[in-house]
Design a protein around this motif. Structure first.
Motif, PDB file in Angstrom:
ATOM      1  N   ALA A 139      43.565  30.704  45.898  1.00 34.12           N
ATOM      2  CA  ALA A 139      44.054  30.918  47.094  1.00 34.12           C
ATOM      3  C   ALA A 139      43.256  31.207  47.762  1.00 34.12           C
ATOM      4  CB  ALA A 139      44.342  32.365  46.173  1.00 34.12           C
ATOM      5  N   ASN A 140      44.091  31.496  49.604  1.00 37.34           N
ATOM      6  CA  ASN A 140      43.336  31.485  50.633  1.00 37.34           C
ATOM      7  C   ASN A 140      43.174  32.681  50.734  1.00 37.34           C
ATOM      8  OD1 ASN A 140      44.632  28.735  52.052  1.00 37.34           O
ATOM      9  ND2 ASN A 140      46.382  30.044  52.252  1.00 37.34           N
ATOM     10  N   PRO A 141      41.361  32.733  50.984  1.00 41.03           N
ATOM     11  CA  PRO A 141      40.017  33.625  51.055  1.00 41.03           C
ATOM     12  C   PRO A 141      41.055  34.726  51.569  1.00 41.03           C
ATOM     13  CG  PRO A 141      39.172  31.922  51.889  1.00 41.03           C
ATOM     14  CD  PRO A 141      40.583  31.332  51.335  1.00 41.03           C
ATOM     15  N   GLY A 142      40.684  35.862  50.593  1.00 38.73           N
ATOM     16  CA  GLY A 142      41.456  36.967  51.495  1.00 38.73           C
ATOM     17  C   GLY A 142      41.743  38.343  50.862  1.00 38.73           C
ATOM     18  N   THR A 143      41.542  39.519  51.839  1.00 40.08           N
ATOM     19  CA  THR A 143      41.883  40.689  50.879  1.00 40.08           C
ATOM     20  C   THR A 143      43.610  40.832  49.569  1.00 40.08           C
ATOM     21  OG1 THR A 143      43.411  41.964  52.343  1.00 40.08           O
ATOM     22  CG2 THR A 143      40.738  42.094  51.970  1.00 40.08           C
ATOM     23  N   VAL A 144      44.680  40.008  50.116  1.00 45.39           N
ATOM     24  CA  VAL A 144      45.586  40.034  49.463  1.00 45.39           C
ATOM     25  C   VAL A 144      45.717  38.536  48.456  1.00 45.39           C
ATOM     26  CG1 VAL A 144      48.188  39.809  49.169  1.00 45.39           C
ATOM     27  CG2 VAL A 144      47.126  41.359  50.781  1.00 45.39           C
ATOM     28  N   LEU A 145      45.581  38.290  47.459  1.00 43.78           N
ATOM     29  CA  LEU A 145      45.380  36.734  46.934  1.00 43.78           C
ATOM     30  C   LEU A 145      46.180  36.340  45.713  1.00 43.78           C
ATOM     31  CD1 LEU A 145      41.550  37.676  45.364  1.00 43.78           C
ATOM     32  CD2 LEU A 145      42.678  36.625  47.599  1.00 43.78           C
ATOM     33  N   SER A 146      46.667  35.461  46.035  1.00 44.04           N
ATOM     34  CA  SER A 146      48.439  34.509  44.940  1.00 44.04           C
ATOM     35  C   SER A 146      47.650  33.733  45.164  1.00 44.04           C
ATOM     36  CB  SER A 146      49.555  35.510  45.883  1.00 44.04           C
ATOM     37  OG  SER A 146      50.441  35.449  45.320  1.00 44.04           O
ATOM     38  N   VAL A 147      48.309  33.105  43.759  1.00 43.96           N
ATOM     39  CA  VAL A 147      48.489  31.301  43.343  1.00 43.96           C
ATOM     40  C   VAL A 147      49.851  31.004  42.234  1.00 43.96           C
ATOM     41  CG1 VAL A 147      46.666  29.661  41.061  1.00 43.96           C
ATOM     42  CG2 VAL A 147      46.093  31.431  43.150  1.00 43.96           C
TER      43      VAL A 147
ATOM     44  N   LYS B 277      40.595  31.978  41.474  1.00 44.81           N
ATOM     45  CA  LYS B 277      40.999  30.465  41.157  1.00 44.81           C
ATOM     46  C   LYS B 277      41.725  30.760  39.956  1.00 44.81           C
ATOM     47  CE  LYS B 277      37.113  28.209  39.708  1.00 44.81           C
ATOM     48  NZ  LYS B 277      36.125  28.181  39.442  1.00 44.81           N
ATOM     49  N   VAL B 278      42.888  29.626  39.809  1.00 45.98           N
ATOM     50  CA  VAL B 278      43.367  30.165  38.312  1.00 45.98           C
ATOM     51  C   VAL B 278      43.960  28.451  37.764  1.00 45.98           C
ATOM     52  CG1 VAL B 278      45.620  30.153  37.200  1.00 45.98           C
ATOM     53  CG2 VAL B 278      45.309  31.853  39.626  1.00 45.98           C
ATOM     54  N   GLY B 279      43.271  28.322  36.480  1.00 46.23           N
ATOM     55  CA  GLY B 279      44.173  27.061  35.982  1.00 46.23           C
ATOM     56  C   GLY B 279      44.870  26.716  34.841  1.00 46.23           C
ATOM     57  N   ILE B 280      45.294  25.606  34.363  1.00 46.54           N
ATOM     58  CA  ILE B 280      45.884  25.838  33.107  1.00 46.54           C
ATOM     59  C   ILE B 280      45.659  24.558  32.353  1.00 46.54           C
ATOM     60  CG2 ILE B 280      47.638  24.046  32.509  1.00 46.54           C
ATOM     61  CD1 ILE B 280      49.482  25.390  35.077  1.00 46.54           C
TER      62      ILE B 280
END
Length: 128
Positions: free
Chosen positions: A114-122, A99-102
């Protein structure tokens, strides 16, 4: 009679054109903002990189580890258009999250997960 009517018509037209003009501030008061980015991974997850900035003022943080990261506070100049961040990480299972916040002036303005999983990107953008 026609003379009075034409004078009244001219005065009415002058009132219409002056009252319909937009009140526009040619010198708007611009303010600076304090911007901070925060990323949090679920337990067992790890944040690896973050690229962030305000308009053309770009920064990056690499070789990160752990479940949380907070950027240094940036000052967005008056008239700045947007704040951007990209965070990458890895999860230990398909249920891992990121989870990322500004935050602008200490207030959360936008948040994305990010969508759940082993590779995470936002990728997240906030327009001032």
């Amino acid at each position: 009679m026609y003379r009075k009517l034409s004078i009244v018509s001219i005065l009415f037209a002058a009132m219409l054109t002056s009252s319909c003009s937009k009140d526009k501030d040619d010198n708007p008061t611009s303010v600076t903002h304090k911007v901070q980015f925060i990323a949090t991974a679920s337990a067992g997850g790890s944040i690896s990189t973050a690229s962030y900035g305000v308009d053309g003022d770009a920064h990056s943080a690499t070789n990160l580890s752990g479940t949380s990261w907070t950027s240094p506070e940036l000052t967005a100049p008056a008239g700045a258009y947007n704040a951007n961040i990209v965070v990458n990480g890895a999860g230990t299972s398909n249920a891992s999250s990121l989870k990322v916040g500004i935050y602008v002036d200490g207030v959360l303005k936008k948040e994305e997960s990010a969508n759940p999983g082993t590779v995470l990107s936002v990728l997240l953008t906030y327009k001032f």
